[in-house]
Design a protein around this motif. Sequence first.
Motif, PDB file in Angstrom:
ATOM      1  N   VAL A  22       0.873  -1.172   0.000  1.00 21.06           N
ATOM      2  CA  VAL A  22       0.000   0.000   0.000  1.00 21.06           C
ATOM      3  C   VAL A  22       0.909   1.220   0.000  1.00 21.06           C
ATOM      4  N   TYR A  23       0.589   2.190  -0.855  1.00 20.26           N
ATOM      5  CA  TYR A  23       1.377   3.418  -1.000  1.00 20.26           C
ATOM      6  C   TYR A  23       0.399   4.555  -1.216  1.00 20.26           C
ATOM      7  N   GLU A  24       0.687   5.716  -0.643  1.00 18.56           N
ATOM      8  CA  GLU A  24      -0.221   6.842  -0.852  1.00 18.56           C
ATOM      9  C   GLU A  24       0.561   8.121  -1.047  1.00 18.56           C
ATOM     10  N   GLY A  25      -0.077   9.058  -1.757  1.00 22.93           N
ATOM     11  CA  GLY A  25       0.549  10.343  -1.998  1.00 22.93           C
ATOM     12  C   GLY A  25      -0.259  11.158  -2.989  1.00 22.93           C
ATOM     13  N   GLU A  26       0.364  12.197  -3.489  1.00 20.03           N
ATOM     14  CA  GLU A  26      -0.258  13.138  -4.419  1.00 20.03           C
ATOM     15  C   GLU A  26       0.065  12.757  -5.859  1.00 20.03           C
ATOM     16  N   ASN A  41       2.489   9.338 -11.722  1.00 17.29           N
ATOM     17  CA  ASN A  41       3.498   9.464 -10.677  1.00 17.29           C
ATOM     18  C   ASN A  41       2.810   9.912  -9.406  1.00 17.29           C
ATOM     19  N   VAL A  42       3.122   9.228  -8.320  1.00 13.69           N
ATOM     20  CA  VAL A  42       2.528   9.542  -7.020  1.00 13.69           C
ATOM     21  C   VAL A  42       3.666   9.883  -6.067  1.00 13.69           C
ATOM     22  N   ASN A  43       3.607  11.102  -5.523  1.00  7.35           N
ATOM     23  CA  ASN A  43       4.660  11.623  -4.651  1.00  7.35           C
ATOM     24  C   ASN A  43       4.156  11.671  -3.218  1.00  7.35           C
ATOM     25  N   ASP A  44       4.902  11.026  -2.322  1.00  6.26           N
ATOM     26  CA  ASP A  44       4.506  11.014  -0.908  1.00  6.26           C
ATOM     27  C   ASP A  44       5.204  12.109  -0.099  1.00  6.26           C
ATOM     28  N   PHE A  63      -7.468  15.696 -10.758  1.00  3.64           N
ATOM     29  CA  PHE A  63      -6.420  16.708 -10.780  1.00  3.64           C
ATOM     30  C   PHE A  63      -5.050  16.083 -10.529  1.00  3.64           C
ATOM     31  N   ALA A  64      -4.090  16.450 -11.361  1.00 10.15           N
ATOM     32  CA  ALA A  64      -2.695  16.064 -11.143  1.00 10.15           C
ATOM     33  C   ALA A  64      -1.937  17.318 -10.718  1.00 10.15           C
ATOM     34  N   GLY A  65      -1.064  17.177  -9.753  1.00 13.30           N
ATOM     35  CA  GLY A  65      -0.334  18.318  -9.221  1.00 13.30           C
ATOM     36  C   GLY A  65       0.746  18.820 -10.172  1.00 13.30           C
ATOM     37  N   LYS A  70      -2.159  21.697  -6.478  1.00 11.02           N
ATOM     38  CA  LYS A  70      -2.087  20.434  -5.741  1.00 11.02           C
ATOM     39  C   LYS A  70      -2.855  19.372  -6.526  1.00 11.02           C
ATOM     40  N   GLY A  71      -2.303  18.180  -6.558  1.00  5.79           N
ATOM     41  CA  GLY A  71      -2.979  17.057  -7.187  1.00  5.79           C
ATOM     42  C   GLY A  71      -3.790  16.289  -6.154  1.00  5.79           C
ATOM     43  N   GLU A  72      -4.574  15.375  -6.648  1.00  4.49           N
ATOM     44  CA  GLU A  72      -5.374  14.539  -5.751  1.00  4.49           C
ATOM     45  C   GLU A  72      -4.486  13.606  -4.955  1.00  4.49           C
ATOM     46  N   ARG A  73      -4.918  13.298  -3.746  1.00  3.83           N
ATOM     47  CA  ARG A  73      -4.245  12.283  -2.927  1.00  3.83           C
ATOM     48  C   ARG A  73      -4.933  10.957  -3.219  1.00  3.83           C
TER      49      ARG A  73
END
Length: 88
Positions: A22-26, A41-44, A63-65, A70-73
């Motif tokens: 499991v990984y989470e971020g923007e 790409n997901v940035n934590d 939305f992508a940051g 800001k992008g979606e989490r």
Amino acid sequence: AQPLSSTELINKAREYDGKSVVYEGEVVGDVMARGDFVWVNVNDGENAIGIWLDKELAGEIQFAGSYHAKGERVEITGVFQRASIEHG
């Protein structure tokens, strides 16, 4: 399951290779379509991890940051691959 950090995934890539994580971020940058799938790409906050997912699921990303927004989490559950033969 508790989300892992990008640093932990990078530093312990061999340990997590082929395992469900499991990984989470923007969501940052472009959502890049590739047939029935997309790269995002997901940035934590530490690093960004490339995520390969079904185009249908990616349709939920509004939305992508960028430098200006800001992008979606998101929270991702999937199989971690430290290197993919299919994707280089």
